[in-house]
Design an enzyme around this catalytic site. Structure first.
Site, PDB file in Angstrom:
ATOM      1  N   SER A   1       0.837  -1.196   0.000  1.00 56.26           N
ATOM      2  CA  SER A   1       0.000   0.000   0.000  1.00 56.26           C
ATOM      3  C   SER A   1       0.873   1.247   0.000  1.00 56.26           C
ATOM      4  CB  SER A   1      -0.905   0.016   1.230  1.00 56.26           C
ATOM      5  OG  SER A   1      -1.536   1.276   1.303  1.00 56.26           O
TER       6      SER A   1
ATOM      7  N   HIS B   1      -1.356  -1.030  -4.169  1.00 60.39           N
ATOM      8  CA  HIS B   1      -2.638  -0.740  -3.518  1.00 60.39           C
ATOM      9  C   HIS B   1      -2.743   0.767  -3.269  1.00 60.39           C
ATOM     10  CE1 HIS B   1      -6.043  -2.054  -0.977  1.00 60.39           C
ATOM     11  NE2 HIS B   1      -5.657  -1.125  -0.115  1.00 60.39           N
TER      12      HIS B   1
ATOM     13  N   ASP C   1      -4.982   3.637  -1.646  1.00 56.99           N
ATOM     14  CA  ASP C   1      -6.052   3.874  -0.688  1.00 56.99           C
ATOM     15  C   ASP C   1      -6.637   5.267  -0.858  1.00 56.99           C
ATOM     16  OD1 ASP C   1      -6.183   1.483   1.007  1.00 56.99           O
ATOM     17  OD2 ASP C   1      -4.103   1.966   1.513  1.00 56.99           O
TER      18      ASP C   1
ATOM     19  N   MET D   1      -9.178   7.928   0.409  1.00 62.42           N
ATOM     20  CA  MET D   1      -9.966   8.262   1.611  1.00 62.42           C
ATOM     21  C   MET D   1     -10.496   9.679   1.481  1.00 62.42           C
ATOM     22  SD  MET D   1      -7.525   6.747   4.572  1.00 62.42           S
ATOM     23  CE  MET D   1      -6.766   5.134   4.442  1.00 62.42           C
TER      24      MET D   1
ATOM     25  N   HIS E   1      -8.581   1.085  -3.839  1.00 62.28           N
ATOM     26  CA  HIS E   1      -9.481   0.783  -2.724  1.00 62.28           C
ATOM     27  C   HIS E   1     -10.197   2.078  -2.348  1.00 62.28           C
ATOM     28  CE1 HIS E   1      -9.668  -0.459   1.846  1.00 62.28           C
ATOM     29  NE2 HIS E   1     -10.865  -0.330   1.308  1.00 62.28           N
TER      30      HIS E   1
ATOM     31  N   MET F   1     -12.427   4.283  -0.202  1.00 63.16           N
ATOM     32  CA  MET F   1     -13.027   4.441   1.128  1.00 63.16           C
ATOM     33  C   MET F   1     -13.683   5.816   1.138  1.00 63.16           C
ATOM     34  SD  MET F   1      -9.856   2.814   3.244  1.00 63.16           S
ATOM     35  CE  MET F   1      -8.772   3.068   1.843  1.00 63.16           C
TER      36      MET F   1
ATOM     37  N   MET G   1     -11.583  -6.376   5.499  1.00 59.04           N
ATOM     38  CA  MET G   1     -10.751  -5.464   6.279  1.00 59.04           C
ATOM     39  C   MET G   1     -10.377  -6.147   7.586  1.00 59.04           C
ATOM     40  SD  MET G   1     -10.402  -2.836   4.367  1.00 59.04           S
ATOM     41  CE  MET G   1      -9.297  -2.026   5.533  1.00 59.04           C
TER      42      MET G   1
ATOM     43  N   ASP H   1      -6.866  -6.787   4.126  1.00 60.30           N
ATOM     44  CA  ASP H   1      -6.259  -5.459   4.217  1.00 60.30           C
ATOM     45  C   ASP H   1      -6.232  -4.975   5.661  1.00 60.30           C
ATOM     46  OD1 ASP H   1      -5.300  -2.936   3.729  1.00 60.30           O
ATOM     47  OD2 ASP H   1      -7.070  -2.223   2.636  1.00 60.30           O
TER      48      ASP H   1
ATOM     49  N   GLY I   1       0.913  -2.304   4.186  1.00 64.95           N
ATOM     50  CA  GLY I   1       1.334  -0.900   4.200  1.00 64.95           C
ATOM     51  C   GLY I   1       2.579  -0.739   5.035  1.00 64.95           C
TER      52      GLY I   1
HETATM   53  C1  DX5 Z   1      -6.379   1.149   5.809  1.00 65.86           C
HETATM   54  C2  DX5 Z   1      -6.006   0.902   4.384  1.00 65.86           C
HETATM   55  C3  DX5 Z   1      -4.919  -0.060   4.218  1.00 65.86           C
HETATM   56  C4  DX5 Z   1      -3.612   0.375   4.813  1.00 65.86           C
HETATM   57  C5  DX5 Z   1      -3.015  -0.840   5.415  1.00 65.86           C
HETATM   58  O1  DX5 Z   1      -7.560   1.834   5.848  1.00 65.86           O
HETATM   59  O2  DX5 Z   1      -7.118   0.429   3.636  1.00 65.86           O
HETATM   60  O3  DX5 Z   1      -4.736  -0.423   2.865  1.00 65.86           O
HETATM   61  O4  DX5 Z   1      -2.707   0.928   3.890  1.00 65.86           O
HETATM   62  O5  DX5 Z   1      -1.933  -0.477   6.152  1.00 65.86           O
HETATM   63  P1  DX5 Z   1      -1.230  -1.476   7.175  1.00 65.86           P
HETATM   64  O6  DX5 Z   1      -0.752  -2.634   6.372  1.00 65.86           O
HETATM   65  O7  DX5 Z   1      -0.146  -0.643   7.752  1.00 65.86           O
HETATM   66  O8  DX5 Z   1      -2.280  -1.880   8.179  1.00 65.86           O
HETATM   67 ZN    ZN Z   2      -6.634  -0.395   1.603  1.00 62.74          ZN
END
Ligand code: DX5
Ligand code: ZN
Length: 230
Positions: free
Chosen positions: A14, A39, A41, A43, A72, A74, A143, A181, A203
């Site tokens: 990520s 990946h 993310d 947000m 992804h 969110m 998740m 994830d 990540g």
């Molecule tokens: C969290 C994200 C993840 C995040 C994971 O909301 O969707 O993709 O990057 O990070 P780690 O692997 O550090 O939990």
């Molecule tokens: Zn994610």
């Protein structure tokens, strides 16, 4: 599946954990290790309490790498803004079941654009909310943290949820990518692989580490040995 090597458990680093002023360098490192997916993310500060990036940055990433992009979303208004992400044409777009008013329509729109469609389930949501689309999707993402931030602790309940998801898929005769994830690292990954996960997002355990190449290889090794024993 559409240019994705499914012979081994995939790792999707990520970019959330990278230094955003040096995104290009992070991408080069992930090319060097042969990451399966990148990946991304997205947000929006509404669906999750954090803000990251949107279509212009994902487009710039896509123009600078051959690694397939795994987006992804969110965001609260998935139905309204989906087209922005479809226009960027990543390999995968995953949407939260909790955020889509018309989940079936959203999934069809992604697939109609020739993009792999994923549906995501939060830790507090039941698998029931995806049962009516499970035959339509290419990917289900569970998740294993509450979305919004990197570096959170793995929620162990994801293991049993993954086993249950595999059972549902077998009953229905479907075989989507099962992506996990949140909180994945060399210690938590093996249980997810044994539970049937086929793609792991990482990540903090990769791009959050001082040496992302060594960190990726350590995770790859843990995943591969769990897969051999599974
Ligand atoms: C969290 C994200 C993840 C995040 C994971 O909301 O969707 O993709 O990057 O990070 P780690 O692997 O550090 O939990
Ligand atoms: Zn994610």
């Amino acid at each position: 599946m559409k240019g994705i090597d499914s012979s081994h458990v995939l790792i999707a680093p990520s970019l959330l954990s990278s230094d955003f002023t040096r995104l290009g360098e992070a991408i080069v490192l992930m090319e060097e290790v042969g990451a399966d997916l990148l990946h991304c993310d997205v947000m929006d500060g509404h669906f999750v309490p954090n803000l990251t990036f949107g279509p212009p940055i994902i487009k710039a990433i896509k123009e600078n790498t051959e690694i397939p992009l795994d987006v992804h979303l969110m965001i609260t208004n998935t139905d309204e803004t989906l087209e922005w992400y479809i226009d960027v044409d990543p390999r995968i777009i995953s949407v939260h079941a909790e955020s889509c008013i018309h989940l079936h329509r959203v999934i069809q729109a992604i697939k109609d654009a020739g993009i792999l469609a994923g549906v995501v389930v939060n830790p507090g949501s039941s698998l029931h909310i995806i049962e009516d689309v499970i035959e339509d999707v290419d990917l289900v993402m569970l998740m294993s943290v509450n979305p919004g931030f990197g570096g959170q602790s793995f929620i162990g309940r994801a293991v049993d949820k993954c086993i249950h998801l595999k059972e549902i898929c077998e009953e229905r005769g479907v075989d989507p990518i099962i992506m996990i994830d949140g909180g994945i690292n060399p210690r938590t990954a093996p249980a997810m692989v044994r539970a049937g996960a086929t793609c792991l997002v990482a990540g903090n355990a990769v791009l959050g580490e001082a040496d992302p190449i060594a960190a990726y290889r350590a995770l790859r090794k843990a995943v591969d040995s769990a897969q051999e024993k599974a």
